[in-house]
Scaffold this motif. Structure first.
Motif, PDB file in Angstrom:
ATOM      1  N   ALA A 174      52.662  36.878  44.500  1.00  0.00           N
ATOM      2  CA  ALA A 174      52.105  38.164  44.072  1.00  0.00           C
ATOM      3  C   ALA A 174      51.628  38.091  42.626  1.00  0.00           C
ATOM      4  O   ALA A 174      50.542  38.608  42.287  1.00  0.00           O
ATOM      5  N   ILE A 175      52.413  37.448  41.749  1.00  0.00           N
ATOM      6  CA  ILE A 175      51.987  37.290  40.350  1.00  0.00           C
ATOM      7  C   ILE A 175      50.683  36.505  40.285  1.00  0.00           C
ATOM      8  O   ILE A 175      49.760  36.853  39.529  1.00  0.00           O
ATOM      9  N   GLN A 176      50.591  35.439  41.073  1.00  0.00           N
ATOM     10  CA  GLN A 176      49.366  34.634  41.129  1.00  0.00           C
ATOM     11  C   GLN A 176      48.185  35.509  41.579  1.00  0.00           C
ATOM     12  O   GLN A 176      47.087  35.436  41.018  1.00  0.00           O
ATOM     13  N   GLY A 177      48.409  36.345  42.594  1.00  0.00           N
ATOM     14  CA  GLY A 177      47.355  37.218  43.089  1.00  0.00           C
ATOM     15  C   GLY A 177      46.925  38.256  42.072  1.00  0.00           C
ATOM     16  O   GLY A 177      45.722  38.513  41.892  1.00  0.00           O
ATOM     17  N   PHE A 178      47.894  38.871  41.394  1.00  0.00           N
ATOM     18  CA  PHE A 178      47.552  39.855  40.366  1.00  0.00           C
ATOM     19  C   PHE A 178      46.780  39.206  39.216  1.00  0.00           C
ATOM     20  O   PHE A 178      45.876  39.815  38.636  1.00  0.00           O
ATOM     21  N   ALA A 179      47.136  37.973  38.867  1.00  0.00           N
ATOM     22  CA  ALA A 179      46.400  37.268  37.818  1.00  0.00           C
ATOM     23  C   ALA A 179      44.937  37.081  38.212  1.00  0.00           C
ATOM     24  O   ALA A 179      44.032  37.203  37.373  1.00  0.00           O
ATOM     25  N   VAL A 180      44.690  36.801  39.494  1.00  0.00           N
ATOM     26  CA  VAL A 180      43.314  36.671  39.985  1.00  0.00           C
ATOM     27  C   VAL A 180      42.573  38.001  39.850  1.00  0.00           C
ATOM     28  O   VAL A 180      41.411  38.053  39.422  1.00  0.00           O
ATOM     29  N   ILE A 181      43.249  39.096  40.208  1.00  0.00           N
ATOM     30  CA  ILE A 181      42.634  40.422  40.108  1.00  0.00           C
ATOM     31  C   ILE A 181      42.278  40.737  38.659  1.00  0.00           C
ATOM     32  O   ILE A 181      41.182  41.228  38.358  1.00  0.00           O
ATOM     33  N   PHE A 182      43.195  40.446  37.735  1.00  0.00           N
ATOM     34  CA  PHE A 182      42.919  40.682  36.312  1.00  0.00           C
ATOM     35  C   PHE A 182      41.750  39.816  35.843  1.00  0.00           C
ATOM     36  O   PHE A 182      40.898  40.269  35.074  1.00  0.00           O
ATOM     37  N   ALA A 183      41.699  38.554  36.306  1.00  0.00           N
ATOM     38  CA  ALA A 183      40.612  37.658  35.913  1.00  0.00           C
ATOM     39  C   ALA A 183      39.274  38.157  36.452  1.00  0.00           C
ATOM     40  O   ALA A 183      38.249  38.096  35.751  1.00  0.00           O
ATOM     41  N   TYR A 184      39.273  38.675  37.667  1.00  0.00           N
ATOM     42  CA  TYR A 184      38.029  39.167  38.277  1.00  0.00           C
ATOM     43  C   TYR A 184      37.463  40.334  37.471  1.00  0.00           C
ATOM     44  O   TYR A 184      36.273  40.348  37.133  1.00  0.00           O
ATOM     45  N   PHE A 185      38.300  41.305  37.160  1.00  0.00           N
ATOM     46  CA  PHE A 185      37.817  42.470  36.401  1.00  0.00           C
ATOM     47  C   PHE A 185      37.439  42.085  34.969  1.00  0.00           C
ATOM     48  O   PHE A 185      36.559  42.708  34.371  1.00  0.00           O
ATOM     49  N   HIS A 186      38.092  41.048  34.433  1.00  0.00           N
ATOM     50  CA  HIS A 186      37.720  40.576  33.098  1.00  0.00           C
ATOM     51  C   HIS A 186      36.316  39.972  33.106  1.00  0.00           C
ATOM     52  O   HIS A 186      35.514  40.223  32.191  1.00  0.00           O
ATOM     53  N   THR A 187      36.010  39.180  34.141  1.00  0.00           N
ATOM     54  CA  THR A 187      34.672  38.586  34.230  1.00  0.00           C
ATOM     55  C   THR A 187      33.602  39.649  34.440  1.00  0.00           C
ATOM     56  O   THR A 187      32.448  39.463  34.032  1.00  0.00           O
ATOM     57  N   LYS A 188      33.967  40.787  35.037  1.00  0.00           N
ATOM     58  CA  LYS A 188      33.018  41.881  35.264  1.00  0.00           C
ATOM     59  C   LYS A 188      32.936  42.834  34.074  1.00  0.00           C
ATOM     60  O   LYS A 188      32.134  43.776  34.080  1.00  0.00           O
ATOM     61  N   GLY A 189      33.781  42.591  33.056  1.00  0.00           N
ATOM     62  CA  GLY A 189      33.743  43.449  31.876  1.00  0.00           C
ATOM     63  C   GLY A 189      34.321  44.828  32.094  1.00  0.00           C
ATOM     64  O   GLY A 189      33.989  45.771  31.369  1.00  0.00           O
ATOM     65  N   VAL A 190      35.203  44.968  33.091  1.00  0.00           N
ATOM     66  CA  VAL A 190      35.823  46.258  33.401  1.00  0.00           C
ATOM     67  C   VAL A 190      37.036  46.473  32.495  1.00  0.00           C
ATOM     68  O   VAL A 190      37.715  45.520  32.099  1.00  0.00           O
ATOM     69  N   ALA A 191      37.311  47.725  32.158  1.00  0.00           N
ATOM     70  CA  ALA A 191      38.441  48.054  31.291  1.00  0.00           C
ATOM     71  C   ALA A 191      39.753  47.541  31.877  1.00  0.00           C
ATOM     72  O   ALA A 191      39.939  47.526  33.101  1.00  0.00           O
ATOM     73  N   LYS A 192      40.684  47.144  31.000  1.00  0.00           N
ATOM     74  CA  LYS A 192      41.963  46.593  31.446  1.00  0.00           C
ATOM     75  C   LYS A 192      42.785  47.608  32.230  1.00  0.00           C
ATOM     76  O   LYS A 192      43.652  47.228  33.024  1.00  0.00           O
ATOM     77  N   ALA A 193      42.527  48.896  31.990  1.00  0.00           N
ATOM     78  CA  ALA A 193      43.316  49.917  32.684  1.00  0.00           C
ATOM     79  C   ALA A 193      43.129  49.859  34.196  1.00  0.00           C
ATOM     80  O   ALA A 193      44.045  50.200  34.950  1.00  0.00           O
ATOM     81  N   VAL A 194      41.955  49.406  34.651  1.00  0.00           N
ATOM     82  CA  VAL A 194      41.667  49.390  36.090  1.00  0.00           C
ATOM     83  C   VAL A 194      42.594  48.423  36.828  1.00  0.00           C
ATOM     84  O   VAL A 194      43.264  48.817  37.801  1.00  0.00           O
TER      85      VAL A 194
END
Length: 312
Positions: A253-273
């Protein structure tokens, strides 16, 4: 004057720890907040003055806590204090953030095990059995309430009863998870305090970069296969599989959440999302299955690297 400074700061930090400890056990409404700050005084003191003075201050503070709250809480005071000393010493030696996390986790796990054994030997109380009895009483109350309303007990209550029965075998996994969680939150809480006090320590890397070795994927798949095969309840393989599975599921799950955070980071989305998504997945537990699948794919096929190349 230089020699009196460690003594003065030691008295201040020991008093601060004692006050936080008393608040944690006498003011239940804020106990969930103050408990995470308990290792911080010893972490700071060890970082400033080294291991030997910190051990002396820890012993003094623990005696003060014992005199105020009684001898039964001495081991608990030593748990929080030792964690702070270990993490502070690792910071002082300029170890990596994950080495600090590992050291704090191992310290917590060792003391939790000692607390568990002491509860059985000294108080003749098995914490897992006591927790089972409390949960069963709560479940029986809920079941009686449902019946009094003219309804049949739901399937969820039956599943809850099965989960309560399995709790007895999950002691090792719970110790590891609780010890690691305490160390991780302590490290996150300490980071802004250390920065504020101008202590140059290495922070944890951004969550989006976290990744476990690929070997964890094979461990997870092997344990899942063994779980599906099944073993006799109470046997050593049964206990091992039931304790390894939740720990490895959390890692996926931690690995999966890290992927989600990385995806939104590459899209320039706010960290809150991604933070909101993480909280939602933890609350709505079926969503964690999808997160674990993402983590499995990332470990197996380096999903984040592919996302980065596509982003370019």
């Amino acid at each position: 004057m230089y020699q009196t400074r460690p003594l003065t700061e030691g008295a201040v930090f020991a008093s601060l720890f004692a006050v936080l400890f008393v608040i944690t056990f006498f003011v239940p409404f804020i106990a969930f907040i103050t408990m995470w700050f308990l290792p911080i005084p010893f972490l700071l003191y060890t970082l400033r003055h080294g291991l030997k003075p910190a051990v002396i201050v820890l012993l003094v503070a623990s005696v003060v806590v014992m005199l105020i709250l009684g001898p039964l809480l001495l081991l608990l005071a030593l748990l929080f204090g030792t964690s702070g000393v270990v993490m502070g010493e690792l910071y002082r030696r300029e170890k990596s953030p994950f080495a600090v996390l590992l050291g704090g986790s191992l310290s917590n796990i060792a003391w939790v095990l000692l607390l568990f054994i002491s509860s059985i030997v000294i108080l003749d109380v098995n914490p897992l059995v006591a927790a089972q009895e409390t949960m069963r009483q709560s479940m029986q109350t809920a079941e009686q309430l449902i019946i009094s309303l003219g309804q049949e007990p739901s399937e969820a209550l039956k599943q809850m009863e099965e989960s309560i029965n399995q709790l007895f075998y999950l002691g090792p996994a719970m110790v590891v998870i609780c010890g690691t969680l305490l160390a991780a939150v302590t490290q996150l809480v300490a980071a802004p305090i250390l920065k504020r006090l101008r202590h140059e320590v290495k922070p944890l890397p951004p969550f989006r970069t976290w990744s476990f070795p690929r070997s964890f994927l094979f461990y997870y798949l092997a344990v899942v296969v063994l779980f599906m095969i099944g073993f006799e309840e109470g046997s050593m393989p049964y206990i091992a599989v039931w304790n390894l599975l939740p720990v490895l599921e959390i890692i996926m799950a931690i690995q999966g959440f890290a992927v989600i955070f990385a995806y939104f980071h590459t899209k320039g989305v706010a960290k809150a999302v991604p933070v909101i998504i993480m909280i939602l997945c933890i609350i709505v537990t079926p969503l964690l299955y999808l997160v674990r699948i993402i983590g499995i794919i990332d470990l197996g096929f380096d999903l984040r690297k592919r996302m980065g190349s596509q982003g370019k």
